[in-house]
Design an enzyme around this catalytic site. Structure first.
Site, PDB file in Angstrom:
ATOM      1  N   TRP A 104      -3.353   6.231  -5.807  1.00  0.00           N
ATOM      2  CA  TRP A 104      -4.649   6.911  -5.708  1.00  0.00           C
ATOM      3  C   TRP A 104      -4.588   8.091  -4.737  1.00  0.00           C
ATOM      4  O   TRP A 104      -5.484   8.929  -4.707  1.00  0.00           O
ATOM      5  CB  TRP A 104      -5.750   5.927  -5.305  1.00  0.00           C
ATOM      6  CG  TRP A 104      -5.648   5.391  -3.900  1.00  0.00           C
ATOM      7  CD1 TRP A 104      -4.719   4.515  -3.428  1.00  0.00           C
ATOM      8  CD2 TRP A 104      -6.516   5.678  -2.787  1.00  0.00           C
ATOM      9  NE1 TRP A 104      -4.946   4.240  -2.096  1.00  0.00           N
ATOM     10  CE2 TRP A 104      -6.040   4.941  -1.675  1.00  0.00           C
ATOM     11  CE3 TRP A 104      -7.645   6.475  -2.620  1.00  0.00           C
ATOM     12  CZ2 TRP A 104      -6.645   4.975  -0.418  1.00  0.00           C
ATOM     13  CZ3 TRP A 104      -8.248   6.509  -1.359  1.00  0.00           C
ATOM     14  CH2 TRP A 104      -7.751   5.775  -0.278  1.00  0.00           C
ATOM     15  N   ASP A 105      -3.513   8.160  -3.960  1.00  0.00           N
ATOM     16  CA  ASP A 105      -3.314   9.274  -3.018  1.00  0.00           C
ATOM     17  C   ASP A 105      -3.437  10.623  -3.734  1.00  0.00           C
ATOM     18  O   ASP A 105      -3.932  11.602  -3.166  1.00  0.00           O
ATOM     19  CB  ASP A 105      -1.908   9.216  -2.413  1.00  0.00           C
ATOM     20  CG  ASP A 105      -1.554   7.876  -1.803  1.00  0.00           C
ATOM     21  OD1 ASP A 105      -2.185   6.865  -2.159  1.00  0.00           O
ATOM     22  OD2 ASP A 105      -0.627   7.830  -0.990  1.00  0.00           O
ATOM     23  N   GLU A 137      -6.091  -2.081   4.214  1.00  0.00           N
ATOM     24  CA  GLU A 137      -5.383  -3.245   3.669  1.00  0.00           C
ATOM     25  C   GLU A 137      -5.207  -4.363   4.695  1.00  0.00           C
ATOM     26  O   GLU A 137      -4.580  -5.378   4.405  1.00  0.00           O
ATOM     27  CB  GLU A 137      -4.036  -2.803   3.098  1.00  0.00           C
ATOM     28  CG  GLU A 137      -4.214  -1.955   1.849  1.00  0.00           C
ATOM     29  CD  GLU A 137      -2.949  -1.228   1.406  1.00  0.00           C
ATOM     30  OE1 GLU A 137      -2.919  -0.756   0.265  1.00  0.00           O
ATOM     31  OE2 GLU A 137      -1.994  -1.120   2.220  1.00  0.00           O
ATOM     32  N   LYS A 169      -6.469  -0.522   9.322  1.00  0.00           N
ATOM     33  CA  LYS A 169      -5.229   0.206   9.028  1.00  0.00           C
ATOM     34  C   LYS A 169      -5.525   1.673   8.753  1.00  0.00           C
ATOM     35  O   LYS A 169      -4.791   2.557   9.150  1.00  0.00           O
ATOM     36  CB  LYS A 169      -4.554  -0.430   7.801  1.00  0.00           C
ATOM     37  CG  LYS A 169      -3.210   0.168   7.450  1.00  0.00           C
ATOM     38  CD  LYS A 169      -2.677  -0.444   6.151  1.00  0.00           C
ATOM     39  CE  LYS A 169      -1.323   0.138   5.789  1.00  0.00           C
ATOM     40  NZ  LYS A 169      -0.921  -0.227   4.427  1.00  0.00           N
ATOM     41  N   GLN A 170      -6.605   1.926   8.032  1.00  0.00           N
ATOM     42  CA  GLN A 170      -6.977   3.312   7.760  1.00  0.00           C
ATOM     43  C   GLN A 170      -8.481   3.406   7.536  1.00  0.00           C
ATOM     44  O   GLN A 170      -9.133   2.429   7.218  1.00  0.00           O
ATOM     45  CB  GLN A 170      -6.247   3.864   6.547  1.00  0.00           C
ATOM     46  CG  GLN A 170      -6.796   3.413   5.215  1.00  0.00           C
ATOM     47  CD  GLN A 170      -6.087   4.092   4.044  1.00  0.00           C
ATOM     48  OE1 GLN A 170      -5.025   3.677   3.662  1.00  0.00           O
ATOM     49  NE2 GLN A 170      -6.692   5.120   3.496  1.00  0.00           N
TER      50      GLN A 170
END
Length: 767
Positions: free
Chosen positions: A358-359, A489, A601-602
Site C-alpha cells: 500500500w506504500d 502493526e 510503530k507508525q
C-alpha cells in the site's frame, strides 16, 4: 550509536577506508538501478568476507511456498519473492598468480567508494599489497544505463606500482545463484543454455514455476594504456549454468591495464528470443562506445534532476539525505511500464519480497505525480485496475461475495502473497489507500477520465468489501469493524481501529459520489459499468446505512479519537520514560509484550488526519498529535515523514526538522540497524513529501495550489519544482521570502498563506 561512516556531501554518497564490518551496509547504500534492473554494490572481484550478493530484474519473481505450521482457509499459498538474478558483474582477478581478495590482502590503503548521484555512476578505488608483495592501484567505474535499460557497464582498471605484473582477468556469468531469504532452500533458476563466441557469452535460465526466461550476457574488452588489445579468451570454462573467460596480459610498472565489461539482462517479459535481444544490446553498446555511454548516462540523469531536485542551502546532511531519497526512487521506478511497481526495498535487497504494498498509493504516487508527468501516476493506478479480478478472487477466498474486492497486502501479480495471518487477513486498510490514490490523482491532475474508464469499478468493488466487512452492533446501535490491524502493526487483532473505520466510511461515501457523477456526466460509461457489476439503488442504500452510522472510538476524557477500542486499557508509559537499552523494541521485546504495550510503530490515527486533513480543525490535529506522538517509536520507515509534515503544520519546527532528518537519513545513518538488508525505498517518497507538503505547506484545494512556506532554522533556504497540470512551478524559500517562477505558456494562480498570487511564465514573483 548510528553508523556515521558516510561522508556528508551535497551530491555523493562517499565511504573512505576499508572496513569489513560495513561491507554489507555499503552494498545496500551504494546500490544502483535503472527502473528495469538493479545491483547491490558487491565487489566484482573475489571477496571471501561477509557479503550479500544481489542482482535483481524488475517484474521477475518466484512463488516461494509459504512456511507455516498449519494452514488456514484463505491463506496465501506462497510468498512472492523478487529473485536474486544471475550474476553478470563478476570478474575474478589474479595478479602475479595471486587472487585479488580484499579480505586477504596484506594491506589495503586509500579505499574509497562514491555513488555520484548527479551522474548515476558508482566509483570505487583502492591501493593494495598482496601476500606475494605485489603493490597495485585499482579504479572501478560501474553504472546501469538509463537509455539502454538492459545494459550495465563496468570499467576495471589496474596499475602495478612496484614492478611489472602479469594480470589475469576472469570475467564470468553465473546463474547458480540463490536467495538469502529462500523459505525452503529451493533453487529458483533452471539453466537452459550457455553459449559464447569471441568475447561474448550468454547464459539463459528460466525460473521454476513462473517460467520467466532471462538471458544474462557479457562482452569483454581488454585495454592497455587505453588501447584495445583485441584479445580473445585464452580459456573458456563452462558448466550448465556458468561461463568464465580467461584473459592474460603483461603490464609494465605504472601502466594502466583495464577490462571493460558490458553485461545485463534481456527477459521474456519483453522479448520472444532473449538471446537475440541480448546480442542486439551488446552491438548497440559497442556502437555507442564506453566514453559516450558515460556521457549519455550523465545527460539522462541531468534531465531527471532538472525536474526532481530539491536544493537545501546551509545543511549538507539534509541536502545529501533528500537527494539520496530522490535518487533511489528514480533508480527503482521510472514509470515506463504499467506492469511494474515500486517494491519497498527496490533493487537494494530481498526483504519484503520486492513486491507491491500500500506504500505505492499512500506515499509514492504524490512524488511521481509532481516530478514526472501524470501518465506515470496513471500507470500506477492502471496496475491496480489490471489486478481487480484477482482482488475480487482474494476477497472471495475469505468469504466475501458479490464482487467485493480485497486488494492484497503484498503482491506481484494481484494474488495475495503475504504470509503472516494478522497482516494478510486483518491489515485491510490497504483497500482504502488504493481508493484514496484515485481521489488524490484526480485532485492533483484534474484528469477525471481515469474514474469512468477504470477507477469507478475499483471504487465499487472496494465499497462492497467495506459494506460486507462492517458488523452491525446492537449494543452500540452502530456499525463496527472487528479484528483488524491498522498501519500500527504493534496492535494486532483489535476492534474499531480509528483509521480503518474512518477510511471505510470515506471509501463508501466517495464511491457513491463518483457513481452519481458518472451517471450524470458519462452516461455510456455508467451504463457499461452497471451492466458489468450489477449494482442497483437498493445495494447502494445498504452501503449508505453503513457509512452514515459508522462507529469511531472516542475518549471524552482526552478529547481524542482512540487508536482502537482498548487503547486506554494499556499502561500508558511514554517513550521518553522507556529505558534506551530497550530500543528498538522490535529487536529487544517479545511480540506478546509489544502487543500489550501502548507503543505505536507508525502514525495510525495520525495517518487518518494526514489523508483527511481538511475534515478536521487544526486544534483537533494538535490535540491528537500531542496525545499520540509521545507513544510513537517510529519503528516503521513510513512513520517519521507523516509526523514531520504535521509538526510543520503545527509550527513545531524543531520537531519537524528532527523527523525530516530521521526520514531522509533513515538508511544513511541506519536508524533501525538493518540497512544491510536493503534500503527503505517507498518511505523515501515520504521524505519528499516532508519537504514539499511539510515545510513548503503545499496543498491542492479547489483545483488550486496553496502554500504555507516555513523553513527550519538550520537552513538558509530550499527550493523544489512541481509539475502541476503540465505547468512546472519552481518554489524557493528563505527566511525572508518565498519566490515562484513558472515554466509554461499560461499564467497560474497560487495561494500563499491564504492570499492569491498570480505567477506568469518566466517572471519571478516574490512574496
Amino acid at each position: 550509536m548510528n553508523q556515521d561512516y558516510i561522508k556528508p556531501h551535497n551530491w555523493s554518497i562517499i565511504e573512505e577506508g576499508f572496513d569489513a564490518e560495513s561491507v554489507k551496509s555499503s552494498e545496500s547504500l551504494f546500490s544502483i538501478g535503472n527502473g528495469a534492473m538493479g545491483q547491490r554494490a558487491n565487489f566484482e572481484e573475489t571477496y571471501s568476507g561477509e557479503t550479500f550478493q544481489g542482482s535483481y530484474i524488475a517484474g521477475i519473481y518466484y512463488p516461494d511456498k509459504t512456511k507455516v505450521g498449519w494452514w488456514k482457509n484463505g491463506y496465501p499459498e506462497y510468498f512472492a519473492k523478487v529473485l536474486n538474478a544471475p550474476n553478470w558483474i563478476g570478474i575474478n582477478i589474479e595478479i602475479n598468480g595471486e587472487i585479488l581478495d580484499l579480505a586477504k590482502c596484506k594491506s589495503v590503503a586509500n579505499f574509497r567508494r562514491e555513488l555520484n548521484m548527479k551522474e548515476g555512476i558508482y566509483y570505487r578505488s583502492f591501493e593494495a599489497t598482496l601476500q606475494n608483495g605485489t603493490e597495485f592501484a585499482a579504479k572501478i567505474t560501474r553504472f546501469l544505463s538509463l537509455d539502454l535499460d538492459e545494459l550495465g557497464v563496468i570499467n576495471f582498471e589496474i596499475v602495478p606500482l612496484n614492478g611489472d605484473a602479469k594480470i589475469t582477468y576472469q570475467p564470468y556469468l553465473d546463474a547458480g545463484v540463490h536467495n538469502e531469504d529462500a523459505n525452503w532452500e529451493e533453487k529458483f533458476w533452471e539453466p537452459l543454455e550457455v553459449t559464447n563466441a569471441n568475447n561474448e557469452a550468454f547464459v539463459s535460465a528460466r525460473t521454476f514455476k513462473t517460467h520467466f526466461t532471462a538471458t544474462t550476457f557479457m562482452h569483454n574488452t581488454i585495454l592497455l594504456e587505453s588501447n584495445n588489445l583485441n584479445c580473445t579468451p585464452t580459456a573458456v570454462d563452462k558448466t550448465s549454468d556458468r561461463i568464465q573467460f580467461t584473459y592474460e596480459v603483461t603490464v609494465a610498472k605504472g601502466q594502466t591495464s583495464a577490462i571493460q565489461k558490458l553485461g545485463g539482462y534481456t527477459v521474456s517479459l519483453n522479448h520472444e528470443n532473449t538471446q537475440t535481444a541480448a546480442q542486439k544490446v551488446i552491438a548497440k553498446g559497442l556502437e555507442i562506445g564506453y566514453s559516450q555511454l558515460v556521457e549519455n548516462q550523465k545527460q539522462a540523469w541531468a534531465k531527471i534532476w532538472e525536474m526532481s531536485d530539491i536544493t537545501i542551502d546551509g545543511d549538507v546532511k539534509a541536502q545529501q539525505g533528500i537527494r539520496f531519497n530522490i535518487f533511489q526512487l528514480n533508480q527503482t521506478y521510472l514509470g515506463k511500464d504499467s506492469r511494474l511497481n515500486i517494491g519497498p526495498k527496490g533493487f537494494t535487497g530481498e526483504k519484503y519480497g520486492g513486491s507491491t504494498y500500500w506504500d505505492t498509493e499512500a506515499y509514492c504516487i504524490p512524488f511521481y505525480m509532481a516530478t514526472k508527468d501524470q501518465q506515470v501516476a496513471r500507470n500506477l493506478l492502471t496496475y491496480r485496475y489490471n489486478q481487480l479480478d484477482k482482488a475480487i478472487e482474494n476477497a472471495a477466498k475469505l468469504g466475501f461475495k458479490n464482487g467485493a474486492a480485497l486488494y492484497p497486502m503484498v503482491t506481484m501479480n494481484g494474488e495475495e502473497c503475504h504470509n503472516e495471518w494478522e497482516i494478510t487477513f486483518e491489515e485491510i486498510h490497504r483497500n482504502g489507500a488504493i481508493a484514496f490514490a484515485i481521489f488524490n490523482y484526480y485532485r492533483y491532475t484534474g484528469d477525471y477520465s481515469y474514474i469512468p474508464e477504470k477507477g469507478l469499478e475499483v471504487l465499487i468493488a472496494i465499497a462492497r468489501f467495506w459494506h460486507q466487512r462492517a458488523t452491525y452492533s446492537t449494543h452500540r446501535n452502530q456499525y463496527v469493524i472487528l479484528g483488524v490491524t491498522g498501519p500500527n502493526e504493534y496492535e494486532n487483532n483489535v476492534n474499531n481501529n480509528f483509521y480503518t473505520n474512518y477510511l471505510a466510511k470515506w471509501c463508501i461515501d466517495y464511491a457513491m459520489e463518483q457513481i452519481d457523477k458518472t451517471e450524470k456526466e458519462y452516461t455510456s460509461d455508467f451504463t457499461r459499468i452497471m451492466s458489468k457489476v450489477h449494482l442497483d439503488k437498493a445495494e447502494i442504500a445498504h452501503w449508505k446505512a453503513v457509512a452514515d452510522n459508522m462507529y469511531f472510538p472516542y475518549s471524552e476524557e482526552h478529547d481524542v479519537y482512540l487508536q482502537q477500542d482498548g487503547f486506554l486499557d494499556k499502561e500508558l508509559i511514554k517513550v521518553h520514560d522507556l529505558d534506551k537499552s530497550q530500543r528498538p523494541i522490535n529487536q529487544k521485546w517479545s511480540w506478546d509484550r509489544i502487543l500489550r504495550s501502548p507503543y505505536i510503530k507508525q502514525a495510525d490515527t495520525l495517518q487518518g488526519f494526514y489523508f483527511f486533513e481538511d475534515h478536521f480543525t487544526k486544534e483537533q490535529l494538535e490535540k491528537h498529535f500531542d496525545f499520540y506522538e509521545p507513544f510513537t517509536v517510529h519503528e516503521s520507515s513510513l512513520s517519521p515523514c507523516v509526523h514531520s509534515i504535521q509538526a510543520a503544520l503545527l509550527d513545531k519546527m524543531d520537531m519537524a526538522y528532527t523527523f525530516y532528518l530521521r526520514t531522509s537519513r533513515l538508511d544513511l545513518d541506519d536508524y533501525n540497524k538493518e540497512v544491510e538488508e536493503g534500503c527503505h525505498i517507498t518511505s523515501m517518497a515520504g521524505t519528499w513529501m516532508s519537504i514539499v507538503e511539510g515545510f513548503g505547506g503545499m496543498r491542492v484545494k479547489d483545483n488550486t495550489l496553496h502554500f504555507e512556506p516555513k523553513i527550519p532554522k538550520e537552513w538558509e533556504g530550499y527550493s523544489f519544482k512541481i509539475n502541476f497540470r503540465n505547468q512546472i512551478l519552481k518554489v524557493a524559500v528563505n527566511h525572508k521570502e518565498t519566490s515562484f517562477s513558472l515554466e509554461g505558456t499560461k499564467e497560474i494562480s497560487v495561494f500563499v498563506k491564504g492570499k492569491e498570487i498570480l505567477v506568469e511564465p518566466n517572471n519571478l514573483v516574490t512574496v
